[in-house]
Design a protein around this motif. Structure first.
Motif, PDB file in Angstrom:
ATOM      1  N   PHE A 197     -16.265  48.724  16.937  1.00 20.63           N
ATOM      2  CA  PHE A 197     -17.592  48.211  16.598  1.00 20.63           C
ATOM      3  C   PHE A 197     -18.473  48.263  17.847  1.00 20.63           C
ATOM      4  CE2 PHE A 197     -15.086  46.346  13.203  1.00 20.63           C
ATOM      5  CZ  PHE A 197     -15.946  46.413  12.105  1.00 20.63           C
TER       6      PHE A 197
ATOM      7  N   PRO B 212     -22.439  42.575  16.776  1.00 17.15           N
ATOM      8  CA  PRO B 212     -20.982  42.424  16.814  1.00 17.15           C
ATOM      9  C   PRO B 212     -20.486  42.034  18.201  1.00 17.15           C
ATOM     10  CG  PRO B 212     -21.553  44.740  16.941  1.00 17.15           C
ATOM     11  CD  PRO B 212     -22.851  43.991  16.768  1.00 17.15           C
TER      12      PRO B 212
ATOM     13  N   THR C 294     -21.599  51.207  13.884  1.00 22.50           N
ATOM     14  CA  THR C 294     -22.767  50.583  14.479  1.00 22.50           C
ATOM     15  C   THR C 294     -23.834  50.317  13.427  1.00 22.50           C
ATOM     16  OG1 THR C 294     -24.525  50.852  16.131  1.00 22.50           O
ATOM     17  CG2 THR C 294     -23.707  52.860  15.077  1.00 22.50           C
ATOM     18  N   GLY C 295     -24.550  49.227  13.602  1.00 20.31           N
ATOM     19  CA  GLY C 295     -25.674  48.941  12.724  1.00 20.31           C
ATOM     20  C   GLY C 295     -26.930  49.676  13.133  1.00 20.31           C
TER      21      GLY C 295
ATOM     22  N   ASP D  27     -23.078  50.974   9.925  1.00 19.92           N
ATOM     23  CA  ASP D  27     -22.679  49.726   9.276  1.00 19.92           C
ATOM     24  C   ASP D  27     -23.952  48.982   8.867  1.00 19.92           C
ATOM     25  OD1 ASP D  27     -21.237  47.605   8.307  1.00 19.92           O
ATOM     26  OD2 ASP D  27     -20.764  46.764  10.275  1.00 19.92           O
TER      27      ASP D  27
ATOM     28  N   ALA E  89     -18.961  44.572   9.613  1.00 16.94           N
ATOM     29  CA  ALA E  89     -18.700  43.642  10.714  1.00 16.94           C
ATOM     30  C   ALA E  89     -18.650  42.206  10.205  1.00 16.94           C
ATOM     31  CB  ALA E  89     -19.770  43.794  11.798  1.00 16.94           C
TER      32      ALA E  89
ATOM     33  N   VAL F  37     -19.109  39.290  13.955  1.00 11.40           N
ATOM     34  CA  VAL F  37     -20.527  39.261  14.287  1.00 11.40           C
ATOM     35  C   VAL F  37     -20.946  37.854  14.699  1.00 11.40           C
ATOM     36  CG1 VAL F  37     -21.240  41.183  12.826  1.00 11.40           C
ATOM     37  CG2 VAL F  37     -21.155  38.886  11.882  1.00 11.40           C
TER      38      VAL F  37
ATOM     39  N   TYR G 155     -32.148  47.657  13.799  1.00 18.16           N
ATOM     40  CA  TYR G 155     -31.135  47.458  12.765  1.00 18.16           C
ATOM     41  C   TYR G 155     -31.686  47.411  11.350  1.00 18.16           C
ATOM     42  CZ  TYR G 155     -28.345  46.364  16.840  1.00 18.16           C
ATOM     43  OH  TYR G 155     -27.712  46.434  18.049  1.00 18.16           O
TER      44      TYR G 155
ATOM     45  N   HIS H 115     -24.842  45.320   9.145  1.00 11.29           N
ATOM     46  CA  HIS H 115     -23.608  44.774   9.727  1.00 11.29           C
ATOM     47  C   HIS H 115     -22.653  44.262   8.642  1.00 11.29           C
ATOM     48  CE1 HIS H 115     -25.372  45.021  13.743  1.00 11.29           C
ATOM     49  NE2 HIS H 115     -26.443  44.416  13.267  1.00 11.29           N
TER      50      HIS H 115
END
Length: 207
Positions: free
Chosen positions: A70, A168, A104-105, A126, A132, A138, A160, A129
């Motif tokens: 992450f 995260p 990754t977001g 992601d 996550a 997170v 994001y 998130h």
């Protein structure tokens, strides 16, 4: 995470360090990461898009031992250090018989070539998130850090695509070809570098 920019003073650096120290203390106190998937359990199933929008599922990636990492995003200096470490370590990981998945977001992280590890690694977005969150890795950045990000020119909503204010912690999992976790690194102190040699050793034993 914002970083010290050119022109900032040592006092700014000390202030930044103090802020991170306080944040990590809060994350440890709240036991962030305590509900993360454990060794011996199955990693949560998922289907997430590549930067191009093409969906990929966990099952698609389990043709060999899989390392799941992450990563917060391109605006985080600790995340960029982690990506640099992966780039340096990737040949050893591949030689050990594994593959790397970056989650990754930050959708831009998968697009910007200067932040990509290489064409030999999968990078999935992601969104919000979600994975996550499902994995318990997170934390909410809080109003002070959000303000500091904004003052440093980093708009988390833009990066994001969400106003949730989530990022995260440091989290890496090694999965066997059945999706079972065989090694886990989950650390609320996102500044600490994980032991990538231990990750590769686990992969080598599984391959």
């Amino acid at each position: 995470m914002f970083d010290i920019r050119p022109g900032q003073t040592p006092a700014d650096a000390d202030d930044c360090t103090a802020l991170y120290d306080s944040l990590v203390e809060r994350l440890v106190r709240l036991r962030v990461g305590r509900n993360a998937p454990k060794v011996g359990t199955a990693f949560p199933a998922f289907t997430l898009p590549e930067a191009s929008g093409v969906p990929r599922s966990l099952r698609d990636l389990l043709d060999r031992p899989l390392v799941v990492s992450f990563v917060g995003g391109g605006g985080c200096p600790f995340c960029l250090e982690m990506l640099a470490a992966w780039k340096e370590t990737l040949p050893d990981l591949i030689a050990a018989g594994g593959r790397l998945l970056i989650l990754t977001g930050d959708s831009g992280l998968a697009v910007r070539g200067e932040h990509a590890v290489s064409g030999l690694v999968d990078v999935l977005i992601d969104t919000n998130h979600g994975l996550a969150l499902a994995s318990g890795v997170v934390f909410h950045v809080g109003p002070e850090l959000t303000r500091r990000h904004r003052d440093a020119g980093l708009d988390l909503r833009h990066i994001y695509g969400s106003e949730a204010g989530l990022l995260p912690i440091s989290a890496i999992f090694v999965l066997d070809p059945d999706g079972v976790i065989r090694h886990a690194h989950v650390d609320p102190d996102f500044r600490r570098r994980p032991d990538l040699a231990a990750v590769i050793s686990t992969v080598r034993a599984l391959a």
